[in-house]
Enzyme design. Structure first.
Site, PDB file in Angstrom:
ATOM      1  N   HIS A 199      19.983   8.416 -21.166  1.00  0.00           N
ATOM      2  CA  HIS A 199      19.841   8.208 -19.736  1.00  0.00           C
ATOM      3  C   HIS A 199      18.562   8.804 -19.176  1.00  0.00           C
ATOM      4  O   HIS A 199      18.112   8.383 -18.101  1.00  0.00           O
ATOM      5  CB  HIS A 199      21.038   8.805 -18.990  1.00  0.00           C
ATOM      6  N   GLY A 200      17.969   9.766 -19.843  1.00  0.00           N
ATOM      7  CA  GLY A 200      16.748  10.315 -19.285  1.00  0.00           C
ATOM      8  C   GLY A 200      16.238  11.514 -20.050  1.00  0.00           C
ATOM      9  O   GLY A 200      16.962  12.153 -20.818  1.00  0.00           O
TER      10      GLY A 200
END
Length: 495
Positions: free
Chosen positions: A325-326
């Site tokens: 996700h990041g």
């Protein structure tokens, strides 16, 4: 060209009639769809298009190699090469800065000068989604060469399909390519498409944007300035915001796909009704969780190598899913929270199943000893209802706590938010009651399964298609008017 923007509405108004005019012309249609997808993607940054082209070509090329080569060792080598390139590209563009900061800190601790230069790397939008989508196709062909698609254009269309390239749902080649090959498509369910588009706009523009603007950003940004109650409502609001934001995009992608003759898979199924974390991941971001299961968890061994290894695989899968996700450690923490939570959910489920089986076996033995016939199974009963209520409460609370780490600026800020929420301190700014009302509405809609689909269908299906389109346009205009000025980008655009 944000999917909720006026520019996209004009773009789609041109694309949709051409889509149906060219559908029966196989070659022309595929080229048209590919060009439309590339124009849409290049509208964000034309430089990113080269990365998409290179990745798409290598996916097609290696898939053909997997299908044409019988040498197991060479096939395995090519798979490692392809996966290494795909993940290497993803790591470079998404995690370079994070890795640089970590490496620089380590070199300073060791009193060395860092040999790694700090580059200004811009992450291509949607890279996480189109990378996973392409990898799923290539790995499927590696496992079963009969699934290969030798048409370069069709593979490119699959990877770059514009309704889903930015934030999913993550498509599977077997389903999408089968639909792409159909020159004659059955009757399109326009009413369902308009329902999905309307629902998606309401979720994103009215609910998600309102919660973000009026409570989430301020309480997550400076929790010390708000009362504990306001911060707690802010946490609940973020839980509903991210659901409405992401599922709203999925609704829009599904609606657009339906209008073009494509059935895009569901990505959400009332996730906040879950009675366990296992159930939550069957309902939340379904195409992503099934991707993790099919291509990571099973590849790690799944549950085939004993209970201990299964638990390690669960935590590893969710931790990597969090990092997907990041490039921030708070996403890693979020992944670990869900990984260890899934271990607890598995243990609780296995324990309860064992207890129920033992209880049933004891009941049957007692009846047999007494010479009686087995009694019919009892209904749910009060005990089961209380158990389900307790399971829902624990699961929902756990998911809320995890979302704080996902939505906060960093892990330290997440801890500050949680600490402030449980401080029971009434001092500080309060919250708008409207925020709590929206939270309750979103939650009750899921708990009571109030989709509104039947009402929408009865209200719309008697109208001719042009009138339905006009009604949708008027509804969209009203929704945009009700929303704040300058609607924020979708949360998952950054992934």
């Amino acid at each position: 060209m944000n999917i909720t923007s006026f520019e996209f509405a004009l773009f789609f108004a041109v694309i949709l009639p051409l889509n149906w005019l060219l559908r029966s012309r196989a070659g022309a249609y595929r080229l048209f769809l590919l060009l439309a997808s590339y124009i849409f993607y290049a509208s964000f940054n034309a430089k990113f298009l080269l990365i998409l082209l290179v990745f798409s070509f290598l996916t097609w090329f290696f898939a053909v190699v997997f299908a044409e080569t019988s040498d197991a060792r060479f096939r395995r080598f090519c798979l490692i090469l392809y996966v290494g390139f795909s993940l290497g590209m993803l790591i470079f563009f998404k995690y370079y800065e994070m890795l640089y900061i970590s490496a620089d800190w380590l070199f300073r601790v060791l009193s060395f000068t860092s040999p790694v230069p700090l580059l200004d790397v811009i992450m291509p939008i949607g890279i996480s989604f189109f990378t996973f989508q392409g990898m799923s196709y290539a790995i499927d062909v590696y496992r079963d060469p009969a699934k290969v698609e030798r048409s370069l254009v069709e593979v490119f269309c699959f990877i770059s399909f514009f309704p889903t390239i930015l934030s999913g749902p993550i498509l599977r080649a077997g389903s999408f390519l089968g639909q792409l090959k159909k020159e004659q498509v059955g009757q399109v369910d326009f009413t369902r498409a308009f329902y999905l588009l309307t629902r998606g706009l309401i979720k994103k523009i009215i609910i998600s944007s309102y919660l973000s603007e009026h409570i989430v950003r301020v309480t997550f940004g400076a929790p010390e300035g708000y009362s504990s109650a306001a911060v707690a409502v802010g946490i609940l609001s973020y839980t509903m915001q991210i659901y409405c934001d992401f599922s709203g995009y999925s609704d829009l992608a599904q609606g657009i796909g339906l209008l073009m003759g494509f059935d895009i898979p569901d990505n959400f199924n009332a996730p906040y009704t879950s009675l366990s974390l296992r159930d939550f991941w069957r309902r939340w971001h379904i195409t992503f969780s099934t991707w993790l299961r099919d291509y990571l968890y099973i590849s790690l061994g799944g549950n085939r190598k004993g209970t201990g290894r299964k638990y390690v695989n669960l935590v590893t899968t969710m931790a990597l899913g969090g990092l997907w996700h990041g490039a921030a450690y708070n996403f890693l923490v979020w992944g670990f929270i869900h990984g260890f939570g899934l271990i607890g959910a598995h243990m609780a489920g296995e324990y309860r199943a064992t207890r129920l089986a033992a209880r049933e076996a004891g009941r049957q033995e007692a009846l047999k000893a007494a010479g009686g016939l087995p009694e019919p199974a009892a209904g749910p009963g009060v005990g089961s209802a209380l158990w389900n209520a307790a399971c829902w409460t624990v699961t929902f609370a756990y998911v809320n706590v995890a979302w704080v780490f996902f939505g906060a600026e960093d892990a330290g800020k997440a801890v500050d938010i949680l600490r402030r929420a449980v401080a029971l301190d009434p001092t500080g700014a309060t919250f708008r009651p409207t925020c709590l009302v929206l939270v309750a509405v979103v939650l009750l809609v899921q708990l009571l399964h109030l989709t509104g689909r039947d009402f929408f269908r009865k209200s719309f299906e008697w109208l001719p298609f042009p009138a339905q389109g006009l009604a949708l346009g008027l509804a969209a205009a009203c929704i945009l008017k009700l929303g704040p000025d300058g609607v924020l980008p979708f949360i998952y655009f950054q992934f």
